[in-house]
Design a protein around this motif. Structure first.
Motif, PDB file in Angstrom:
ATOM      1  N   GLU A 186       4.309 -20.820   7.343  1.00 21.75           N
ATOM      2  CA  GLU A 186       5.240 -19.893   6.709  1.00 21.75           C
ATOM      3  C   GLU A 186       4.539 -18.566   6.450  1.00 21.75           C
ATOM      4  O   GLU A 186       3.321 -18.523   6.236  1.00 21.75           O
ATOM      5  CB  GLU A 186       5.724 -20.493   5.387  1.00 21.75           C
ATOM      6  CG  GLU A 186       6.992 -19.889   4.852  1.00 21.75           C
ATOM      7  CD  GLU A 186       7.665 -20.816   3.842  1.00 21.75           C
ATOM      8  OE1 GLU A 186       8.816 -20.563   3.520  1.00 21.75           O
ATOM      9  OE2 GLU A 186       7.023 -21.782   3.399  1.00 21.75           O
ATOM     10  N   ALA A 187       5.299 -17.482   6.490  1.00 22.32           N
ATOM     11  CA  ALA A 187       4.715 -16.158   6.265  1.00 22.32           C
ATOM     12  C   ALA A 187       5.722 -15.254   5.588  1.00 22.32           C
ATOM     13  O   ALA A 187       6.936 -15.425   5.730  1.00 22.32           O
ATOM     14  CB  ALA A 187       4.257 -15.531   7.585  1.00 22.32           C
ATOM     15  N   VAL A 188       5.198 -14.281   4.859  1.00 18.89           N
ATOM     16  CA  VAL A 188       6.042 -13.248   4.264  1.00 18.89           C
ATOM     17  C   VAL A 188       5.473 -11.890   4.650  1.00 18.89           C
ATOM     18  O   VAL A 188       4.250 -11.676   4.637  1.00 18.89           O
ATOM     19  CB  VAL A 188       6.128 -13.394   2.728  1.00 18.89           C
ATOM     20  CG1 VAL A 188       4.756 -13.289   2.065  1.00 18.89           C
ATOM     21  CG2 VAL A 188       7.085 -12.354   2.140  1.00 18.89           C
ATOM     22  N   LEU A 189       6.349 -11.000   5.055  1.00 18.71           N
ATOM     23  CA  LEU A 189       5.982  -9.634   5.414  1.00 18.71           C
ATOM     24  C   LEU A 189       6.437  -8.722   4.284  1.00 18.71           C
ATOM     25  O   LEU A 189       7.637  -8.626   4.003  1.00 18.71           O
ATOM     26  CB  LEU A 189       6.650  -9.241   6.729  1.00 18.71           C
ATOM     27  CG  LEU A 189       6.123  -8.008   7.450  1.00 18.71           C
ATOM     28  CD1 LEU A 189       4.729  -8.260   8.013  1.00 18.71           C
ATOM     29  CD2 LEU A 189       7.063  -7.609   8.574  1.00 18.71           C
ATOM     30  N   LEU A 190       5.501  -8.078   3.620  1.00 12.86           N
ATOM     31  CA  LEU A 190       5.804  -7.224   2.474  1.00 12.86           C
ATOM     32  C   LEU A 190       5.678  -5.757   2.859  1.00 12.86           C
ATOM     33  O   LEU A 190       4.658  -5.344   3.423  1.00 12.86           O
ATOM     34  CB  LEU A 190       4.856  -7.519   1.303  1.00 12.86           C
ATOM     35  CG  LEU A 190       4.859  -8.943   0.744  1.00 12.86           C
ATOM     36  CD1 LEU A 190       3.782  -9.086  -0.325  1.00 12.86           C
ATOM     37  CD2 LEU A 190       6.225  -9.298   0.176  1.00 12.86           C
ATOM     38  N   GLY A 191       6.708  -4.975   2.562  1.00 12.24           N
ATOM     39  CA  GLY A 191       6.631  -3.529   2.709  1.00 12.24           C
ATOM     40  C   GLY A 191       6.271  -2.932   1.368  1.00 12.24           C
ATOM     41  O   GLY A 191       6.948  -3.180   0.364  1.00 12.24           O
ATOM     42  N   ILE A 192       5.180  -2.169   1.319  1.00 17.06           N
ATOM     43  CA  ILE A 192       4.672  -1.634   0.044  1.00 17.06           C
ATOM     44  C   ILE A 192       4.675  -0.111   0.080  1.00 17.06           C
ATOM     45  O   ILE A 192       4.161   0.509   1.026  1.00 17.06           O
ATOM     46  CB  ILE A 192       3.263  -2.175  -0.243  1.00 17.06           C
ATOM     47  CG1 ILE A 192       3.326  -3.699  -0.393  1.00 17.06           C
ATOM     48  CG2 ILE A 192       2.688  -1.531  -1.501  1.00 17.06           C
ATOM     49  CD1 ILE A 192       1.994  -4.361  -0.654  1.00 17.06           C
ATOM     50  N   LYS A 193       5.266   0.463  -0.956  1.00 14.33           N
ATOM     51  CA  LYS A 193       5.341   1.928  -1.102  1.00 14.33           C
ATOM     52  C   LYS A 193       4.322   2.362  -2.150  1.00 14.33           C
ATOM     53  O   LYS A 193       4.234   1.764  -3.218  1.00 14.33           O
ATOM     54  CB  LYS A 193       6.746   2.323  -1.543  1.00 14.33           C
ATOM     55  CG  LYS A 193       6.904   3.791  -1.932  1.00 14.33           C
ATOM     56  CD  LYS A 193       8.329   4.064  -2.386  1.00 14.33           C
ATOM     57  CE  LYS A 193       8.683   3.287  -3.642  1.00 14.33           C
ATOM     58  NZ  LYS A 193      10.078   3.502  -4.063  1.00 14.33           N
ATOM     59  N   ARG A 194       3.573   3.413  -1.842  1.00 17.03           N
ATOM     60  CA  ARG A 194       2.598   3.940  -2.808  1.00 17.03           C
ATOM     61  C   ARG A 194       2.927   5.393  -3.116  1.00 17.03           C
ATOM     62  O   ARG A 194       3.030   6.227  -2.207  1.00 17.03           O
ATOM     63  CB  ARG A 194       1.171   3.828  -2.266  1.00 17.03           C
ATOM     64  CG  ARG A 194       0.129   4.545  -3.140  1.00 17.03           C
ATOM     65  CD  ARG A 194      -1.279   4.274  -2.666  1.00 17.03           C
ATOM     66  NE  ARG A 194      -1.631   2.871  -2.878  1.00 17.03           N
ATOM     67  CZ  ARG A 194      -2.790   2.333  -2.476  1.00 17.03           C
ATOM     68  NH1 ARG A 194      -3.675   3.077  -1.834  1.00 17.03           N
ATOM     69  NH2 ARG A 194      -3.036   1.062  -2.718  1.00 17.03           N
ATOM     70  N   SER A 195       3.097   5.680  -4.382  1.00 12.27           N
ATOM     71  CA  SER A 195       3.317   7.063  -4.812  1.00 12.27           C
ATOM     72  C   SER A 195       1.978   7.679  -5.200  1.00 12.27           C
ATOM     73  O   SER A 195       1.012   6.968  -5.525  1.00 12.27           O
ATOM     74  CB  SER A 195       4.287   7.117  -5.988  1.00 12.27           C
ATOM     75  OG  SER A 195       3.824   6.303  -7.052  1.00 12.27           O
ATOM     76  N   SER A 196       1.921   8.998  -5.184  1.00 11.80           N
ATOM     77  CA  SER A 196       0.682   9.703  -5.487  1.00 11.80           C
ATOM     78  C   SER A 196       0.377   9.638  -6.982  1.00 11.80           C
ATOM     79  O   SER A 196       1.279   9.602  -7.822  1.00 11.80           O
ATOM     80  CB  SER A 196       0.788  11.156  -5.041  1.00 11.80           C
ATOM     81  OG  SER A 196      -0.342  11.900  -5.464  1.00 11.80           O
ATOM     82  N   GLU A 197      -0.919   9.606  -7.303  1.00  8.17           N
ATOM     83  CA  GLU A 197      -1.312   9.641  -8.712  1.00  8.17           C
ATOM     84  C   GLU A 197      -1.029  11.003  -9.319  1.00  8.17           C
ATOM     85  O   GLU A 197      -0.889  11.129 -10.540  1.00  8.17           O
ATOM     86  CB  GLU A 197      -2.797   9.295  -8.837  1.00  8.17           C
ATOM     87  CG  GLU A 197      -3.123   7.871  -8.403  1.00  8.17           C
ATOM     88  CD  GLU A 197      -4.592   7.553  -8.546  1.00  8.17           C
ATOM     89  OE1 GLU A 197      -5.338   8.415  -9.069  1.00  8.17           O
ATOM     90  OE2 GLU A 197      -5.008   6.451  -8.143  1.00  8.17           O
ATOM     91  N   ASN A 198      -0.923  12.016  -8.464  1.00  4.74           N
ATOM     92  CA  ASN A 198      -0.601  13.368  -8.921  1.00  4.74           C
ATOM     93  C   ASN A 198       0.924  13.487  -9.053  1.00  4.74           C
ATOM     94  O   ASN A 198       1.652  13.370  -8.059  1.00  4.74           O
ATOM     95  CB  ASN A 198      -1.135  14.388  -7.914  1.00  4.74           C
ATOM     96  CG  ASN A 198      -0.861  15.825  -8.342  1.00  4.74           C
ATOM     97  OD1 ASN A 198      -0.223  16.076  -9.373  1.00  4.74           O
ATOM     98  ND2 ASN A 198      -1.337  16.763  -7.542  1.00  4.74           N
TER      99      ASN A 198
END
Length: 483
Positions: A186-198
């Motif tokens: 079994e597998a899961v594909l995760l889409g991850i969004k990263r916002s800027s620290e600024n």
């Protein structure tokens, strides 16, 4: 005399009744036989061998599949090591020329006209389409190639069926106490969004994480800077493109992972304002656009209609119940603050974004209020159950139980077979094995500015296919920390 007459009448009536019943049964049998049969395996049953193959890629692949036979039986569909012992069949008629051009960007060698396309599937373990040209000829789209096959035998021998059935059971099931119990990879594909620290930087980075478990609950982890998501025709990728000099004309591009993407498989939206992806799945994408003066514009789109900039309205998303929910919120806001700007034609209201919140889809919008010379803004959530399949993941345990496991949980995702639970925290993603009791396997790193915006699950052979795909992209170092 009366007694003899009565007996005679009884016999006549009995004979007539029996004749009626027989004729009725015969009629039923005749009617039954006239029913159009369901499209079943027997229309393709047999052994097929490859006559020709057309490579759809530019890789000039080794034709090592040419010696494979394609087996079709009600208990087996197999092409080499890709197979199922529990096939289901469905079919539809399509124009073959248009089908090949639309799905595989190639022209048919002959004009076949309208032919049945047969789908063969076994849950998430197996999926294959076949183009049936006639009783003795089929086309098999497989591994970026089109295989032309000819029938060489009308039946698959029982020894071959038994061999694949044994392999199927050993691959997907373990016999415990006489019962079959799933032990799927079994597998899961995760889409991850990263916002800027600024806070003044409106740019977002997106990446993909693949976490896979084998039959022994051993974990593999791969991470890529390419934002991928799976569709029926293969993997697609999403890019947020920014100009190098200024931030005008921000672009979100969605296209097939294959390099030969045509205009049919390319969806683009450009705006002069920053855009943020709130949610993505194989069919839908939700976007928030940051306009001037704090105004936020939302939109939820079908992937295939993204370039047209046609937002789904609340009636399309949730039907009558969603309309009533929005009407109620508008009335409530109007009562609290009469300066609410008019919301016209609620049924067609489309300023809506969707995010996952505590295990379920959460719709939001932004209302505007007039305040003399300025405008006040207020973000509001609208609670309704979508009528389209926009977010398939449903938690197998309630939120309180999740909080009992991890009090700092901010969201969670569970696998369709109730085996795996992912708990998202500010700085990590915890991986739990649920059966028989919740057991922590380990964690995946996560930045405090990261948010999961996609979770897609795979089982069986798809795990290997997904793993191979992500390993061929821009893989970055990633580590699973076992408990």
């Amino acid at each position: 005399m009366k007694k003899s007459t009565s007996i005679l009448v009884f016999l006549v009536i009995s004979i007539i009744s029996l004749a009626f019943l027989l004729s009725r049964d015969k009629t039923n049998i005749e009617v039954e036989s006239l029913k159009h049969p369901a499209y079943d395996f027997y229309l393709l049953e047999g052994v097929w061998e490859i006559e020709d193959v057309k490579d759809l890629s530019d890789l000039n692949k080794d034709k090592k599949d040419l010696d494979k036979k394609f087996y079709i039986d009600k208990k087996l569909v197999a092409f080499g090591d890709v197979f199922t012992a529990k096939p289901n069949f469905s079919a539809k008629y399509v124009d073959v020329d248009k089908y090949l051009k639309s799905n595989y960007k190639t022209e048919a060698e002959n004009s076949y006209g309208s032919k049945p396309i047969i789908s063969i599937y076994d849950g998430s373990k197996f999926y294959q389409e076949i183009i049936k040209i006639d009783d003795n000829n089929i086309i098999l789209p497989y591994n970026e190639s089109l295989y032309k096959l000819k029938k060489t035998a009308k039946k698959v021998d029982q020894a071959t069926i038994k061999e694949y059935e044994d392999l199927y059971n050993s691959k997907y099931y373990a016999n415990k106490a006489g019962d079959h119990e799933d032990i799927l990879k079994e597998a899961v594909l995760l889409g991850i969004k990263r916002s800027s620290e600024n806070k003044d930087d409106d740019r977002y980075d997106y990446r993909t994480v693949l976490l896979a478990l084998n039959e022994h609950d051993e974990v593999s982890l791969y991470e890529s800077n390419t934002f991928l998501f799976p569709r029926k025709d293969g993997f697609w990728q999403v890019s947020n493109i920014y100009p190098e000099v200024d931030k005008k004309d921000n672009t979100i591009e969605i296209k097939t992972l294959k390099e030969d993407s045509s205009s049919d498989n390319l969806q683009v939206m450009s705006k002069e304002f920053p855009m943020e992806i709130l949610h993505l799945d194989p069919s839908y994408i939700s976007i928030r656009t940051y306009l001037d003066n704090g105004v936020e514009e939302f939109g939820t789109y079908s992937i295939d209609g993204f370039s047209k900039n046609q937002k789904l309205n609340i009636e399309q998303l949730g039907g009558e119940n969603a309309i009533k929910s929005l009407e109620s919120i508008v009335a409530k806001e109007k009562t609290k603050d009469e300066s609410l700007l008019s919301v016209q034609n609620i049924a067609k209201y489309s300023n809506l974004g969707v995010e996952k919140d505590l295990g379920r889809p959460s719709f939001q919008t932004q209302f505007q209020y007039s305040d003399k010379e300025s405008v006040k803004l207020k973000n509001i959530k609208i609670d309704f159950v979508p009528q389209i399949d926009i977010m398939k993941d449903e938690l197998v345990i309630n939120w309180q139980s999740i909080k009992n496991l991890e009090k700092d949980a901010i969201d969670a995702f569970s696998s369709p077979d109730k085996r795996i639970l992912l708990i998202e925290k500010q700085d990590e993603i915890l991986v739990y094995l649920l059966n028989p009791d919740a057991k922590l396997l380990g964690s995946i790193r996560k930045g405090i500015n990261d948010n999961i915006i996609m979770a897609e699950w795979a089982e069986g052979d798809y795990v290997d296919r997904w793993t191979d795909t992500i390993k061929n992209t821009d893989v970055i170092p990633s580590t699973f920390l076992p408990n």
